[in-house]
Design a protein around this motif. Structure first.
Motif, PDB file in Angstrom:
ATOM      1  N   ASP A  10       0.866  -1.184   0.000  1.00  0.00           N
ATOM      2  CA  ASP A  10       0.000   0.000   0.000  1.00  0.00           C
ATOM      3  C   ASP A  10       0.903   1.234   0.000  1.00  0.00           C
ATOM      4  N   LEU A  11       0.981   1.887  -1.132  1.00  0.00           N
ATOM      5  CA  LEU A  11       1.879   3.030  -1.295  1.00  0.00           C
ATOM      6  C   LEU A  11       1.506   4.199  -0.392  1.00  0.00           C
ATOM      7  N   LYS A  12       0.239   4.317  -0.077  1.00  0.00           N
ATOM      8  CA  LYS A  12      -0.214   5.450   0.748  1.00  0.00           C
ATOM      9  C   LYS A  12       0.255   5.332   2.197  1.00  0.00           C
ATOM     10  N   GLU A  13       0.554   4.109   2.627  1.00  0.00           N
ATOM     11  CA  GLU A  13       1.012   3.896   3.999  1.00  0.00           C
ATOM     12  C   GLU A  13       2.514   4.140   4.172  1.00  0.00           C
ATOM     13  N   LEU A  14       3.248   4.223   3.076  1.00  0.00           N
ATOM     14  CA  LEU A  14       4.705   4.400   3.164  1.00  0.00           C
ATOM     15  C   LEU A  14       5.047   5.839   3.509  1.00  0.00           C
ATOM     16  N   LYS A  15       6.051   5.997   4.362  1.00  0.00           N
ATOM     17  CA  LYS A  15       6.546   7.328   4.711  1.00  0.00           C
ATOM     18  C   LYS A  15       7.648   7.722   3.742  1.00  0.00           C
ATOM     19  N   GLU A  16       7.883   9.021   3.607  1.00  0.00           N
ATOM     20  CA  GLU A  16       8.979   9.485   2.735  1.00  0.00           C
ATOM     21  C   GLU A  16      10.290   8.923   3.245  1.00  0.00           C
ATOM     22  N   ARG A  50      12.065   3.368  -1.931  1.00  0.00           N
ATOM     23  CA  ARG A  50      12.366   4.782  -1.680  1.00  0.00           C
ATOM     24  C   ARG A  50      11.199   5.612  -2.173  1.00  0.00           C
ATOM     25  N   LYS A  51      10.625   6.408  -1.261  1.00  0.00           N
ATOM     26  CA  LYS A  51       9.473   7.237  -1.603  1.00  0.00           C
ATOM     27  C   LYS A  51       9.887   8.706  -1.597  1.00  0.00           C
ATOM     28  N   THR A  52       9.522   9.402  -2.666  1.00  0.00           N
ATOM     29  CA  THR A  52       9.653  10.862  -2.743  1.00  0.00           C
ATOM     30  C   THR A  52       8.382  11.383  -3.378  1.00  0.00           C
ATOM     31  N   GLU A  53       7.605  12.128  -2.637  1.00  0.00           N
ATOM     32  CA  GLU A  53       6.287  12.643  -3.053  1.00  0.00           C
ATOM     33  C   GLU A  53       5.429  11.521  -3.615  1.00  0.00           C
ATOM     34  N   ASN A  54       5.197  11.482  -4.926  1.00  0.00           N
ATOM     35  CA  ASN A  54       4.373  10.412  -5.502  1.00  0.00           C
ATOM     36  C   ASN A  54       5.186   9.453  -6.372  1.00  0.00           C
ATOM     37  N   TYR A  55       6.499   9.412  -6.164  1.00  0.00           N
ATOM     38  CA  TYR A  55       7.392   8.543  -6.935  1.00  0.00           C
ATOM     39  C   TYR A  55       7.982   7.498  -5.993  1.00  0.00           C
ATOM     40  N   PHE A  56       8.001   6.246  -6.441  1.00  0.00           N
ATOM     41  CA  PHE A  56       8.510   5.143  -5.630  1.00  0.00           C
ATOM     42  C   PHE A  56       9.526   4.352  -6.449  1.00  0.00           C
ATOM     43  N   GLN A  57      10.663   4.091  -5.841  1.00  0.00           N
ATOM     44  CA  GLN A  57      11.663   3.247  -6.499  1.00  0.00           C
ATOM     45  C   GLN A  57      11.823   1.974  -5.672  1.00  0.00           C
ATOM     46  N   GLU A  82      20.301 -15.516  -7.859  1.00  0.00           N
ATOM     47  CA  GLU A  82      20.846 -14.346  -7.179  1.00  0.00           C
ATOM     48  C   GLU A  82      20.777 -13.176  -8.151  1.00  0.00           C
ATOM     49  N   THR A  83      19.936 -12.212  -7.827  1.00  0.00           N
ATOM     50  CA  THR A  83      19.741 -11.096  -8.733  1.00  0.00           C
ATOM     51  C   THR A  83      19.268  -9.866  -7.966  1.00  0.00           C
ATOM     52  N   THR A  84      19.522  -8.720  -8.543  1.00  0.00           N
ATOM     53  CA  THR A  84      19.025  -7.450  -8.021  1.00  0.00           C
ATOM     54  C   THR A  84      18.304  -6.743  -9.158  1.00  0.00           C
ATOM     55  N   ASP A  85      17.071  -6.318  -8.880  1.00  0.00           N
ATOM     56  CA  ASP A  85      16.263  -5.694  -9.920  1.00  0.00           C
ATOM     57  C   ASP A  85      15.584  -4.445  -9.371  1.00  0.00           C
ATOM     58  N   GLU A  86      15.295  -3.515 -10.279  1.00  0.00           N
ATOM     59  CA  GLU A  86      14.665  -2.248  -9.896  1.00  0.00           C
ATOM     60  C   GLU A  86      13.380  -2.026 -10.682  1.00  0.00           C
ATOM     61  N   MET A  87      12.477  -1.281 -10.045  1.00  0.00           N
ATOM     62  CA  MET A  87      11.214  -0.914 -10.683  1.00  0.00           C
ATOM     63  C   MET A  87      10.802   0.446 -10.135  1.00  0.00           C
ATOM     64  N   SER A  88      10.293   1.299 -11.001  1.00  0.00           N
ATOM     65  CA  SER A  88       9.803   2.611 -10.582  1.00  0.00           C
ATOM     66  C   SER A  88       8.297   2.666 -10.729  1.00  0.00           C
ATOM     67  N   VAL A  89       7.648   3.302  -9.766  1.00  0.00           N
ATOM     68  CA  VAL A  89       6.196   3.423  -9.762  1.00  0.00           C
ATOM     69  C   VAL A  89       5.851   4.874  -9.465  1.00  0.00           C
ATOM     70  N   VAL A  90       4.905   5.410 -10.215  1.00  0.00           N
ATOM     71  CA  VAL A  90       4.383   6.748  -9.945  1.00  0.00           C
ATOM     72  C   VAL A  90       2.948   6.560  -9.482  1.00  0.00           C
ATOM     73  N   GLU A  91       2.656   7.078  -8.293  1.00  0.00           N
ATOM     74  CA  GLU A  91       1.313   6.945  -7.744  1.00  0.00           C
ATOM     75  C   GLU A  91       0.359   7.861  -8.497  1.00  0.00           C
ATOM     76  N   ASP A  92      -0.754   7.296  -8.897  1.00  0.00           N
ATOM     77  CA  ASP A  92      -1.773   8.033  -9.632  1.00  0.00           C
ATOM     78  C   ASP A  92      -2.997   8.160  -8.730  1.00  0.00           C
ATOM     79  N   ASP A  93      -3.582   9.327  -8.674  1.00  0.00           N
ATOM     80  CA  ASP A  93      -4.729   9.554  -7.795  1.00  0.00           C
ATOM     81  C   ASP A  93      -5.922   8.670  -8.133  1.00  0.00           C
ATOM     82  N   THR A  94      -6.015   8.195  -9.380  1.00  0.00           N
ATOM     83  CA  THR A  94      -7.170   7.381  -9.766  1.00  0.00           C
ATOM     84  C   THR A  94      -7.010   5.925  -9.333  1.00  0.00           C
ATOM     85  N   GLU A  95      -5.823   5.496  -8.951  1.00  0.00           N
ATOM     86  CA  GLU A  95      -5.596   4.112  -8.535  1.00  0.00           C
ATOM     87  C   GLU A  95      -5.852   3.968  -7.047  1.00  0.00           C
TER      88      GLU A  95
END
Length: 163
Positions: A10-16, A50-57, A82-95
């Motif tokens: 739940d992205l809304k529960e995460l703190k910056e 990592r949360k910054t405003e509405n961007y999550f890495q 054994e792997t390391t992977d990244e994904m970026s998510v932008v929170e959208d108000d409609t989701e």
């Protein structure tokens, strides 16, 4: 509640800042996700968000063993992951603000499996290797040197003239 519920973030529960979560992806996970490539296993997943405003890495570090079929004898074999992977998510108000990372983690494990996966020398199913050898020998012995495709016979004739 299945094992996959804990992988819904739940992205809304995460703190910056940075949030870290640890999961163990075991047989229950692979059963719940209806895995086709990986039969079972145990993989430690360390997730950093990592949360910054509405961007999550998202950064996932996956390490462990999975069980997959051997390409040669079809018996189960263990494969190190054994792997390391990244994904970026932008929170959208409609989701609804929830990201399910279960399939993303599974796909990253599958992508970490080598294209050809076979047991180490001497560890394949001996009975299956014998059947494979019999069928391979049958195919190669079916070729009769007198029964050559006419096109190749003409090329062989040209080759002999050049020599």
């Amino acid at each position: 509640m299945s094992n996959l519920e804990s992988l819904k973030i739940d992205l809304k529960e995460l703190k910056e800042g940075v949030t870290t979560l640890d999961f163990i992806l075991d047989d229950t996970f692979f059963d719940s996700i209806d895995a086709t490539e990986i039969k079972c296993g145990k993989v430690d997943a360390a997730l950093s968000i990592r949360k910054t405003e509405n961007y999550f890495q998202f950064v996932a570090n996956l390490k462990g063993l999975v069980v997959i079929p051997c390409d040669r004898c079809l018996d189960d074999m263990e494969q190190q992951i054994e792997t390391t992977d990244e994904m970026s998510v932008v929170e959208d108000d409609t989701e609804d603000g929830v990201v399910d990372i279960s399939w993303w983690l599974y796909e990253n494990m599958v992508l970490n499996i080598p294209i050809q996966h076979v047991h180490d020398t001497g560890k394949c199913n001996v009975a299956m290797l014998k059947v494979l050898e019999e069928h391979s020998a049958t195919r190669s012995s079916d070729k009769d040197e007198n029964n050559v495709n006419p096109m190749w016979a003409k090329l062989q004739g040209l080759k002999e003239k050049l020599n």
